[in-house]
Scaffold this active site. Structure first.
Site: not given
Ligand SMILES: NC(=O)C1=CN([C@@H]2O[C@H](COP(=O)(O)OP(=O)(O)OC[C@H]3O[C@@H](n4cnc5c(N)ncnc54)[C@H](O)[C@@H]3O)[C@@H](O)[C@H]2O)C=CC1
Ligand SMILES: O=C([O-])CC(=O)C(=O)O
Length: 328
Positions: A13, A18, A95, A115, A132, A134, A162, A190
């Site tokens: 967050a 966030g 990344r 999680q 979300v 990656n 995308d 993705h």
């Protein structure tokens, strides 16, 4: 009478996505202008991250959003996901230049195991989860597999960025407004292997494929532009996409919760075997949504070129899945 508030958990967050996301959720852009929300904000239990999160919460307070019915800061997923109705799993390492998203697998896989387990224990039994962070598809797969008591179809991965990128490229190519483009979709992972497919797309009832009529552009310009857009943004900004990613997350959750009225959107969802994709592979499919449920658009013809693209992105996803087998 005003609606009962729903609980929305957001991880990472205090990160850059966030910061572009929370204010829009609190203003009603995600779940509707009549839906109060309680934000359950999760950051790592680190002094600097928790302090930054407090700062973001101070700003949320200062917006005086009428729909913001409550706000909590958390350092552990077990408390952060308690009774949550929606979970946006954003927090993960992004990344940098020269990396592929799959390079993040080792760093981020453990986050999504923990999680997934915490959601399994603590969240609402109908929680809608969007991953979300990656590599988004495989992280969503990990979370789903780590949460056996929750419905598998309630775990999804974000392919909407995308999809939106593909819409904008088609709008630029045809000179038509984005909003006029219907029935576009993105298949698969993705990653640069994703297959953005405009064979079924229409503008004002006319076939986009016929309007463009250029397979060389499709293969050599369109697909690489959409597939490598994330890297192009990192190259230009020195940081990965944040505002467009937050926007796509809002679009994904809004459409899932409120419905698409028959229009197609792309969601990464666990396969039930559609189009020969093995069960549980978290794959980008065209979907329609209604009443809080999504439905994969079935029965579309897949030509040889499309099959080749789908096989390639599937093989990559299966390779990622194999790489995390030991965690599940
Ligand atoms: N699926 C997609 O289309 C896109 C995905 N992304 C991915 O989203 C993720 C987040 O990106 P940014 O916000 O730019 O990164 P960021 O580094 O700015 O923020 C990430 C935040 O997550 C927090 N975090 C890390 N581990 C956590 C955990 N276990 N629990 C809670 N919080 C945790 C960090 O402390 C940090 O504040 C990255 O993995 C990035 O690659 C980014 C753009 C598009
Ligand atoms: O490329 C990245 O690492 C961030 C991302 O997923 C995107 O912008 O599509």
């Amino acid at each position: 009478m005003s609606k009962k508030p729903v609980r929305v958990a957001v991880t990472g967050a205090a990160g850059q996505i966030g910061y572009a996301l929370l204010f829009r959720i609190a203003s009603g852009e995600m779940l509707g202008k009549d839906q109060p929300v309680i934000l359950q904000l999760l950051e790592i239990p680190d002094e600097k991250a928790q302090k930054a999160l407090k700062g973001v919460m101070m700003e949320l307070e200062d917006c005086a959003f009428p729909l913001l019915a409550g706000m909590e800061a958390h350092g552990s997923p077990e408390t952060g996901f308690k009774d949550t109705d929606y979970a946006l799993l954003v927090g993960a390492r992004p990344r940098g230049p020269g990396m592929e998203r799959a390079d993040l697998l080792a760093a981020n896989a453990q986050i999504f195991t923990a999680q997934g387990k915490a959601l399994d224990k603590a969240a609402s039994r109908d929680v809608k989860v969007l991953v979300v962070g990656n590599p988004a598809n495989t992280n969503a797969y990990i979370a789903m597999k780590s949460a056996p008591s929750l419905k598998r179809e309630n775990f999804t991965a974000m392919l909407r960025l995308d999809h939106n990128r593909a819409l904008s490229q088609i709008a630029a190519k045809t000179g038509k407004p984005v909003a006029s483009i219907k029935s576009l979709c993105v298949w698969g992972n993705h990653s640069p292997t994703m297959y953005a497919d405009y064979r079924f797309a229409t503008i004002d009832g006319k076939s986009v494929k016929d309007m463009i009529n250029d397979q060389v552009w499709n293969k050599d310009v369109f697909l690489p532009t959409v597939g490598k857009r994330g890297a192009a943004i990192i190259e230009a900004r020195g940081l990965s996409s944040a505002a467009s990613a937050a926007n796509a997350a809002i679009d994904h959750m809004r459409d899932w919760a409120l419905g698409t009225k028959g229009e197609w959107v792309t969601m990464g969802v666990p396969s039930n075997g559609e189009y020969g994709i093995p069960k549980d592979v978290m794959f980008g499919f065209p979907v329609t949504t209604e009443g809080g449920q999504y439905k994969i658009v079935e029965g579309l013809p897949i030509d040889a070129f499309s099959q080749e693209c789908i096989n390639k992105t599937l093989a990559e996803l299966q390779g990622e899945q194999d790489g995390v087998k030991h965690l599940l």
